[in-house]
Enzyme design. Structure first.
Site, PDB file in Angstrom:
ATOM      1  N   ASP A  98      77.905  87.637  -9.819  1.00 20.17           N
ATOM      2  CA  ASP A  98      78.281  86.423 -10.553  1.00 20.17           C
ATOM      3  C   ASP A  98      79.775  86.263 -10.796  1.00 20.17           C
ATOM      4  O   ASP A  98      80.508  87.221 -10.984  1.00 20.17           O
ATOM      5  CB  ASP A  98      77.513  86.304 -11.881  1.00 20.17           C
ATOM      6  CG  ASP A  98      77.505  87.568 -12.715  1.00 20.17           C
ATOM      7  OD1 ASP A  98      77.714  88.667 -12.158  1.00 20.17           O
ATOM      8  OD2 ASP A  98      77.285  87.470 -13.936  1.00 20.17           O
ATOM      9  N   GLU A 165      75.490  89.875 -14.130  1.00 22.50           N
ATOM     10  CA  GLU A 165      76.047  91.027 -14.851  1.00 22.50           C
ATOM     11  C   GLU A 165      76.807  90.546 -16.083  1.00 22.50           C
ATOM     12  O   GLU A 165      76.783  91.190 -17.125  1.00 22.50           O
ATOM     13  CB  GLU A 165      76.975  91.836 -13.928  1.00 22.50           C
ATOM     14  CG  GLU A 165      77.461  93.149 -14.540  1.00 22.50           C
ATOM     15  CD  GLU A 165      78.580  92.957 -15.545  1.00 22.50           C
ATOM     16  OE1 GLU A 165      78.587  93.675 -16.582  1.00 22.50           O
ATOM     17  OE2 GLU A 165      79.436  92.106 -15.341  1.00 22.50           O
TER      18      GLU A 165
END
Ligand SMILES: [Zn+2]
Ligand SMILES: [Zn+2]
Length: 442
Positions: A98, A165
């Site tokens: 991400d 994350e």
């Protein structure tokens, strides 16, 4: 098994001899132009947490072409790629996917111009400001090298791309979607994170606790509102909130052991709308950091006790006690299995030289990488290490006090991606080859 390999000098020397090291490094160097092309593409096209759809599809396609069995949409957008290659342990390599809701300001030719809508609902720029693009690129680099070298290892390789994350939720989402039941469960879990405080190409590691438990705590403090000129007719939540904020400072300084790292930071204190009105509510947002489960519990219990205690001291009625909410799930501490860490680092020292491999202090930042070990702490060994990304020139300037370095998550974080990717690709591949070295006589 891995320990045994390292204990027998001969096997270790075989993998760490300069000839072997150079051969692998040359292969990495040969792959770098293509890997950097991928890096620039990933960097220009970041996606937010749990929205990593294009990223996942792009990389899944690549590892499928390398011969991995690939499953997509594990834990929403996660990817699992498995390569079975005979007897031996199972190694899992993890990269996170991400980007962040940050408007990139690096001025790089491949800077992100993307926008997206995060959970807050407000459109924002998106940037790989945490360097997860370097993680994914090195992950592909390692996948290529390991698939080309199947005759040099024996065992099972599980390569995962983890979503979200940055929310601290992606690892758990994959585990809850059967990561360790639907796919081979790893004996060893490896990952790395780029680092904005170390020179490019340096490897940093912390055996034991490396990153902290991260808890987000919200306190809502009711008051009894009224006119600012008549405070005696009210119960002022700003004064009560201030007392709570100050008393919270005693948790770390007076209650937690000085030898046990802990942080309680009040990041937000909101109340009221006008000079002469005493508000009827105040809200605090607190980040709480710790390493052990016990220390975490001590801090969380203390926060609840102090909030209530201060409200009683302020004369608040029983039905207007503060409410304390601890966000669930939280991000647990990341623990690097000490012996495994030292074994891997011994290999890295041989390969990269002592100067490039350094033991560094643990940090109070968070990472949800720790979830994989926590899923089966008795049988899994895990390690996440740092790979420095600060361009040499910038590092020298910072050392001379002539420049400040941007941190991770900064809109100015422009790492020496080439150094990170080449170092991490070689490191992840070499560590995997060491762990999965075919046993003598097999
Ligand atoms: Zn981050
Ligand atoms: Zn990160």
């Amino acid at each position: 098994m891995f320990k045994k390999i390292l204990a027998t000098g001969a096997a270790l020397a075989a993998f760490s001899s300069p000839v072997q090291a150079n051969e692998l490094r040359e292969a990495v160097t040969g792959d770098m132009p293509e890997l950097m092309e991928l890096y620039r593409d990933l960097h220009a096209n970041p996606e937010l947490s749990f929205q990593e759809v294009e990223t996942a599809a792009k990389l899944a396609k690549r590892v499928r072409a390398l011969g991995f069995e690939v499953t997509e949409q594990v834990g929403q957008t996660g990817v699992v790629a498995v390569m079975r290659n005979g007897e031996g342990p199972t190694v899992m390599l993890r990269a996170d996917m991400d980007g962040l809701p940050v408007i990139e300001q690096t001025g790089l030719p491949y800077a992100s111009k993307r926008t997206a809508i995060p959970a807050s609902g407000v459109e924002t720029g998106v940037m790989h400001a945490c360097g997860h693009d370097t993680h994914m690129t090195a992950w592909i680099g390692a996948a290529q090298l390991l698939s080309e070298r199947k005759d040099e290892w024996s065992g099972t390789l599980v390569m995962i791309l983890q979503p979200a994350e940055e929310l601290g939720e992606g690892a758990l989402a994959m585990l809850e979607d059967g990561l360790f039941e639907r796919f081979p469960k790893p004996d060893y879990v490896l990952g790395f994170h780029d680092a904005a405080q170390f020179p490019a190409g340096m490897i940093g590691y912390s055996p034991g606790f490396a990153l902290a438990n991260v808890d987000s705590v919200d306190i809502t403090i009711p008051g009894i509102g009224g006119h600012g000129a008549y405070p005696h007719t009210t119960k002022d939540p700003v004064v009560l909130g201030s007392a709570i904020v100050m008393k919270l400072q005693t948790l770390v300084s007076r209650e937690s052991s000085p030898l046990d790292p802990a942080v309680v930071t009040v990041g937000s204190f909101r109340a009221g709308a006008k000079h002469n009105i005493i508000s009827d509510e105040a809200k605090l947002q607190i980040t709480v950091r710790s390493y052990t489960d016990e220390s975490r519990q001590l801090l969380l219990d203390g926060i609840a006790r102090i909030a209530k205690g201060e409200a009683i001291a302020a004369g608040m009625p029983d039905d207007k006690m503060p409410t304390v909410t601890v966000q669930d799930p939280y991000t647990p501490a990341t623990y690097n299995s000490p012996e495994f860490t030292e074994d891997v680092m011994a290999g890295f020292r041989e390969r990269f030289g002592d100067k490039r491999v350094m033991k560094v202090p643990s940090v109070m930042g968070g990472e949800d990488f720790g979830q994989f070990l926590r899923a089966d702490p008795d049988n899994i060994k895990s390690l996440i290490f740092w790979v420095g990304g600060v361009p040499a020139e910038d590092f020298a300037k910072a050392q001379a006090g002539e420049a400040d370095l941007p941190s991770l998550h900064s809109p100015f974080w422009a790492p020496d991606a080439e150094k990170i990717v080449s170092t991490a690709t070689e490191a992840m591949t070499a560590a995997t080859l060491d762990i999965l070295a075919p046993q003598a006589g097999s």
